[in-house]
Design an enzyme around this catalytic site. Structure first.
Site, short mmCIF file in Angstrom:
data_model
loop_
_atom_site.label_atom_id
_atom_site.label_comp_id
_atom_site.label_asym_id
_atom_site.label_seq_id
_atom_site.Cartn_x
_atom_site.Cartn_y
_atom_site.Cartn_z
N GLU A 169 -6.90 -12.55 6.33
CA GLU A 169 -5.89 -11.89 7.70
C GLU A 169 -6.21 -11.92 9.07
OE1 GLU A 169 -3.50 -7.66 7.88
OE2 GLU A 169 -5.06 -7.74 7.21
N ASP B 184 3.58 -4.74 2.89
CA ASP B 184 2.33 -4.82 3.07
C ASP B 184 2.43 -2.85 3.65
OD1 ASP B 184 -0.35 -4.36 4.01
OD2 ASP B 184 0.03 -5.83 5.46
N HIS C 52 -8.22 -8.80 0.15
CA HIS C 52 -7.63 -8.89 1.29
C HIS C 52 -8.54 -9.76 1.33
CE1 HIS C 52 -4.65 -5.28 0.52
NE2 HIS C 52 -4.75 -5.74 1.71
N HIS D 99 0.88 -1.33 -0.19
CA HIS D 99 0.29 -0.50 -0.29
C HIS D 99 0.81 1.60 0.21
CE1 HIS D 99 -3.15 -2.25 0.95
NE2 HIS D 99 -2.93 -2.67 1.68
#
Length: 339
Positions: A197, A275, A194, A16
């Site tokens: 997680e 990430d 995503h 990101h």
């Protein structure tokens, strides 16, 4: 091992760009743009980087992003990340950007895209780092908001390579965005999401069945469902795993408990990524170091993880073949046999 990691060609498929905003740059941009931050200095910001869950991180993440206003800000942010990539022998990146984080503050979509894209183009010329750009929807917002963002993006879709789904997973299943993802696929945009997680293994199934994703971002909760594990091994649907992120956000108590190498040995196409590295204590080489020194990864396993990233990338077949040869040649120099 450290020298081996330093020279191993790598790809990053889960980054990101807003999460690469280091405190020093955050303060510099805040001063440049007259944005007051709630911390007195860089040390105070770093002290705040102790998270007990994904949401505690996101609260700080969105606050930090408030300093990003001009096209030059987005250029400087992306350029700083690419300099890190060059130092870490990263040869290809596929990065996320979150337009809703910025358009909600009145920053034009074109400003965000223009700064990021210009840096990526400059980085490709300066460092030889190829790239793809993925626009993500924020899942804590509504699907209607995602549709509105897609409408904003429509004039720029030729400059965007895919669509993602990120932000807080709890209570925001992939199925919430089934219609907007169907529209994205109709527009010819590959999609990722995503899932798994903090959310359950069922969220991974939803991303597969309802969103028809090309990759799962994170996905470590797949171990909770044996049928899902078999499916992922059989199909080689990639997982973009982020080890340091997972430990900082308490998905795993410590690196020694991470399941990424177990997934690798079960035949899943797992890849290693950073990430939000400014917040989670490490860019891609730091993640490889953690696997080697805290989880006991071998050179063979690290090479296979890098080869998996080539397989999982959106590069052309010719570029994939070239990078596969480079990694295999590099491994051979260290006597690492890859079958």
């Amino acid at each position: 091992m450290d020298n081996f990691i330093a020279g191993l060609p790598k790809l990053e498929l889960h980054l990101h760009i807003e999460g690469s905003l280091e405190p020093e740059l955050m303060f510099a941009l805040g001063q440049r743009n007259g944005v007051a931050l709630p911390w007195p200095d860089v040390a105070s910001v770093r002290a705040a980087y102790e998270f007990d869950c994904l949401q505690s991180f996101l609260d700080l993440y969105y606050l930090g992003a408030s300093v990003l206003i001009t096209e030059q800000d987005f250029f400087d942010l992306t350029w700083a990340y690419l300099e890190r990539c060059a130092a870490d022998k990263v040869v290809h990146v596929e990065i996320f950007f979150d337009p809703q984080t910025h358009t909600a503050r009145g920053v034009p979509f074109a400003t965000v895209l223009g700064g990021i894209e210009r840096a990526l183009q400059t980085g490709e010329k300066a460092f030889g780092i190829s790239w793809r750009l993925i626009m993500s929807f924020l899942r804590h917002l509504s699907e209607e908001d995602a549709f509105a963002t897609l409408a904003q993006a429509t004039p720029f879709l030729s400059r965007i390579h895919g669509i993602g789904l990120d932000s807080g997973e709890r209570g925001n299943p992939p199925s919430k965005f089934a219609r907007v993802f169907a529209r994205c696929r109709e527009l010819g945009l590959p999609v990722v999401a995503h899932a798994g997680e903090e959310g359950p293994a069922d969220y991974i199934w939803q991303a597969i069945r309802e969103l028809e994703v090309r990759r799962i971002d994170h996905g470590v909760r797949c171990v909770d469902d044996p049928d899902l594990l078999r499916y992922l091994a059989d199909t080689r649907l990639p997982l973009t795993v982020c080890p340091l992120s997972n430990t900082r956000l308490k998905v795993f108590d410590k690196m020694a408990h991470h399941n990424v190498l177990a997934l690798l040995e079960q035949g899943l196409c797992v890849t290693i990524n950073s990430d939000d590295p400014a917040y989670f204590g490490g860019y891609i080489n730091a993640n490889f170091h953690a696997l080697a020194h805290e989880l006991g990864a071998s050179m063979n396993q690290l090479c296979r993880l890098s080869l998996n990233a080539v397989e999982a990338s959106w590069l052309s077949l010719a570029d994939k073949a070239r990078l596969t040869r480079e990694i295999r040649s590099y491994a051979a120099c260290y006597g690492v046999s890859l079958h």
